[in-house]
Design an enzyme around this catalytic site. Structure first.
Site, PDB file in Angstrom:
ATOM      1  N   THR A  44       0.827  -1.204   0.000  1.00 35.74           N
ATOM      2  CA  THR A  44       0.000   0.000   0.000  1.00 35.74           C
ATOM      3  C   THR A  44       0.861   1.253   0.000  1.00 35.74           C
ATOM      4  O   THR A  44       0.628   2.189  -0.778  1.00 35.74           O
ATOM      5  CB  THR A  44      -0.918   0.015   1.241  1.00 35.74           C
ATOM      6  OG1 THR A  44      -1.682  -1.183   1.275  1.00 35.74           O
ATOM      7  CG2 THR A  44      -1.848   1.209   1.211  1.00 35.74           C
ATOM      8  N   TYR A 107     -12.729  -3.177  -2.553  1.00 35.77           N
ATOM      9  CA  TYR A 107     -13.852  -2.615  -3.297  1.00 35.77           C
ATOM     10  C   TYR A 107     -14.985  -3.608  -3.547  1.00 35.77           C
ATOM     11  O   TYR A 107     -16.144  -3.285  -3.347  1.00 35.77           O
ATOM     12  CB  TYR A 107     -13.409  -2.006  -4.637  1.00 35.77           C
ATOM     13  CG  TYR A 107     -14.543  -1.309  -5.375  1.00 35.77           C
ATOM     14  CD1 TYR A 107     -14.989  -0.060  -4.953  1.00 35.77           C
ATOM     15  CD2 TYR A 107     -15.191  -1.913  -6.437  1.00 35.77           C
ATOM     16  CE1 TYR A 107     -16.047   0.566  -5.598  1.00 35.77           C
ATOM     17  CE2 TYR A 107     -16.253  -1.303  -7.086  1.00 35.77           C
ATOM     18  CZ  TYR A 107     -16.674  -0.054  -6.658  1.00 35.77           C
ATOM     19  OH  TYR A 107     -17.731   0.558  -7.290  1.00 35.77           O
ATOM     20  N   TYR A 133      -3.036 -10.219   4.328  1.00 36.79           N
ATOM     21  CA  TYR A 133      -2.941  -8.818   4.735  1.00 36.79           C
ATOM     22  C   TYR A 133      -4.353  -8.276   4.912  1.00 36.79           C
ATOM     23  O   TYR A 133      -5.112  -8.180   3.953  1.00 36.79           O
ATOM     24  CB  TYR A 133      -2.161  -8.036   3.678  1.00 36.79           C
ATOM     25  CG  TYR A 133      -2.038  -6.541   3.874  1.00 36.79           C
ATOM     26  CD1 TYR A 133      -2.329  -5.920   5.089  1.00 36.79           C
ATOM     27  CD2 TYR A 133      -1.593  -5.738   2.824  1.00 36.79           C
ATOM     28  CE1 TYR A 133      -2.196  -4.551   5.244  1.00 36.79           C
ATOM     29  CE2 TYR A 133      -1.456  -4.365   2.970  1.00 36.79           C
ATOM     30  CZ  TYR A 133      -1.763  -3.776   4.170  1.00 36.79           C
ATOM     31  OH  TYR A 133      -1.642  -2.416   4.314  1.00 36.79           O
ATOM     32  N   ARG A 138      -8.847   0.376   4.603  1.00 33.87           N
ATOM     33  CA  ARG A 138      -8.527   0.739   3.224  1.00 33.87           C
ATOM     34  C   ARG A 138      -9.332  -0.068   2.217  1.00 33.87           C
ATOM     35  O   ARG A 138      -9.523   0.377   1.093  1.00 33.87           O
ATOM     36  CB  ARG A 138      -7.037   0.481   2.938  1.00 33.87           C
ATOM     37  CG  ARG A 138      -6.043   1.253   3.767  1.00 33.87           C
ATOM     38  CD  ARG A 138      -5.745   2.660   3.335  1.00 33.87           C
ATOM     39  NE  ARG A 138      -5.352   2.897   1.979  1.00 33.87           N
ATOM     40  CZ  ARG A 138      -4.394   3.762   1.633  1.00 33.87           C
ATOM     41  NH1 ARG A 138      -3.667   4.364   2.549  1.00 33.87           N
ATOM     42  NH2 ARG A 138      -4.165   4.028   0.375  1.00 33.87           N
ATOM     43  N   LYS A 161      -0.478 -10.143   8.079  1.00 31.69           N
ATOM     44  CA  LYS A 161      -0.288  -8.763   8.515  1.00 31.69           C
ATOM     45  C   LYS A 161      -1.673  -8.267   8.925  1.00 31.69           C
ATOM     46  O   LYS A 161      -2.555  -8.083   8.093  1.00 31.69           O
ATOM     47  CB  LYS A 161       0.281  -7.898   7.388  1.00 31.69           C
ATOM     48  CG  LYS A 161       0.377  -6.415   7.754  1.00 31.69           C
ATOM     49  CD  LYS A 161       0.839  -5.577   6.549  1.00 31.69           C
ATOM     50  CE  LYS A 161       0.845  -4.081   6.887  1.00 31.69           C
ATOM     51  NZ  LYS A 161       1.232  -3.260   5.720  1.00 31.69           N
ATOM     52  N   ILE A 203       5.024  -4.696   9.856  1.00 30.63           N
ATOM     53  CA  ILE A 203       5.279  -4.136   8.532  1.00 30.63           C
ATOM     54  C   ILE A 203       4.853  -2.686   8.627  1.00 30.63           C
ATOM     55  O   ILE A 203       3.669  -2.371   8.741  1.00 30.63           O
ATOM     56  CB  ILE A 203       4.525  -4.924   7.452  1.00 30.63           C
ATOM     57  CG1 ILE A 203       5.040  -6.368   7.421  1.00 30.63           C
ATOM     58  CG2 ILE A 203       4.691  -4.265   6.089  1.00 30.63           C
ATOM     59  CD1 ILE A 203       4.275  -7.294   6.495  1.00 30.63           C
TER      60      ILE A 203
END
Length: 291
Positions: A44, A107, A133, A138, A161, A203
């Site tokens: 990202t 999305y 992840y 987000r 993550k 991370i």
């Protein structure tokens, strides 16, 4: 497989929005010299959402080649298309990455069964260690602990993550996975507590700016020295907070430009840091001792 401070590396760009490979090489050397434990390329923070497929693969290969096995390289290869995620993951394997980091499909809001089948298909198609992840803030998609536990049974899915900032998640996941399954935080503000609760590292966005100190913070936490970890982390609290005053990676790219490590360029639809936040981020940098 991986421990400690893993930087979510920015992708430096030139004013024409092309990749600035000279600055990228400089960043790689900066992190290796500073004790960063692994580099995550094109996640990202690396503006993966705005790089095309060819650029994505080229940046991963460039970082792998420049690191030259001195520390691990983890390639961000997630996508909201399962087919595209497979292609990116295969590309990272061919480039020589040590593992891949796969964000949840953003999305399109898949079900938990859809998430399970998405990750299962990627893992079964490309034989490379893979890290889940989860960053629902987000992606509008939350990979729940029970689904993580199901996925952990797949041989080459080696960890997650977890970037919700919810420390209770680590307890829920740990209860259902083997000791070999790795747990990494993606939330800088709660990273010390996450590692003290049994996590294996983070991370990090902040690691772009203060790699040496964050390595020391995380290893103090890994050794169970809560007092030392919190003391070392205290000057970084401003960065953990203020590197998110606008959408990541806008503030961190501005900070790195102020440090002379990269230029100010960023690719649309991201924009340069609003002037009203310059003093805010600079104050956090001063608190951390980097300016």
């Amino acid at each position: 497989m991986f421990r400690g401070s893993m930087v979510a590396l920015v992708t430096p760009m030139l004013e024409d929005e092309s990749i600035d490979y000279m600055s990228l090489e400089k960043l790689v050397e900066f992190h290796i010299a500073s004790g960063t434990d692994a580099i995550v390329a094109v996640g990202t923070t690396g503006e993966s959402a705005t790089l095309d497929m060819q650029e994505h693969c080229e940046v991963v290969k460039f970082v792998v080649d420049k690191v030259n096995k001195r520390i691990p390289v983890i390639a961000g290869t997630g996508a909201n298309s399962t087919t595209e995620a497979i292609e990116l993951t295969q590309c990272a394997k061919e480039a020589g990455a040590d593992a891949c980091l796969l964000v949840t499909p953003y999305y399109n809001k898949p079900t938990q069964e859809g998430l399970y089948l998405h990750y299962k298909k990627i893992a079964e198609t490309v034989d490379i260690p893979q890290i889940l992840y989860n960053v629902p803030g987000r992606t509008a998609c939350d990979l729940l602990p029970e689904t993580v536990i199901r996925l952990a049974k797949i041989k080459n899915i080696i960890g997650i993550k977890e970037a919700t900032g919810d420390i209770s998640r680590i307890t829920q996941i740990k209860a259902g996975v083997s000791d070999e399954f790795d747990l990494y935080t993606g939330d800088d503000a709660t990273a010390v507590d996450f590692i003290l609760a049994g996590g294996h590292g983070g991370i990090s966005v902040t690691a772009n700016v203060t790699p040496k100190l964050l390595h020391e913070v995380y290893f103090a936490a890994l050794e169970g020295d809560a007092e030392k970890a919190r003391r070392l982390d205290a000057p970084l609290e401003g960065l953990h907070r203020d590197l998110f005053v606008e959408a990541n990676p806008i503030p961190v790219k501005w900070a790195l430009a102020e440090m002379g490590l990269i230029g100010h360029a960023i690719r649309l639809p991201m924009t340069q840091l609003s002037e009203k936040y310059h003093a805010v981020v600079r104050a956090a940098m001063q608190q951390a001792g980097v300016v």
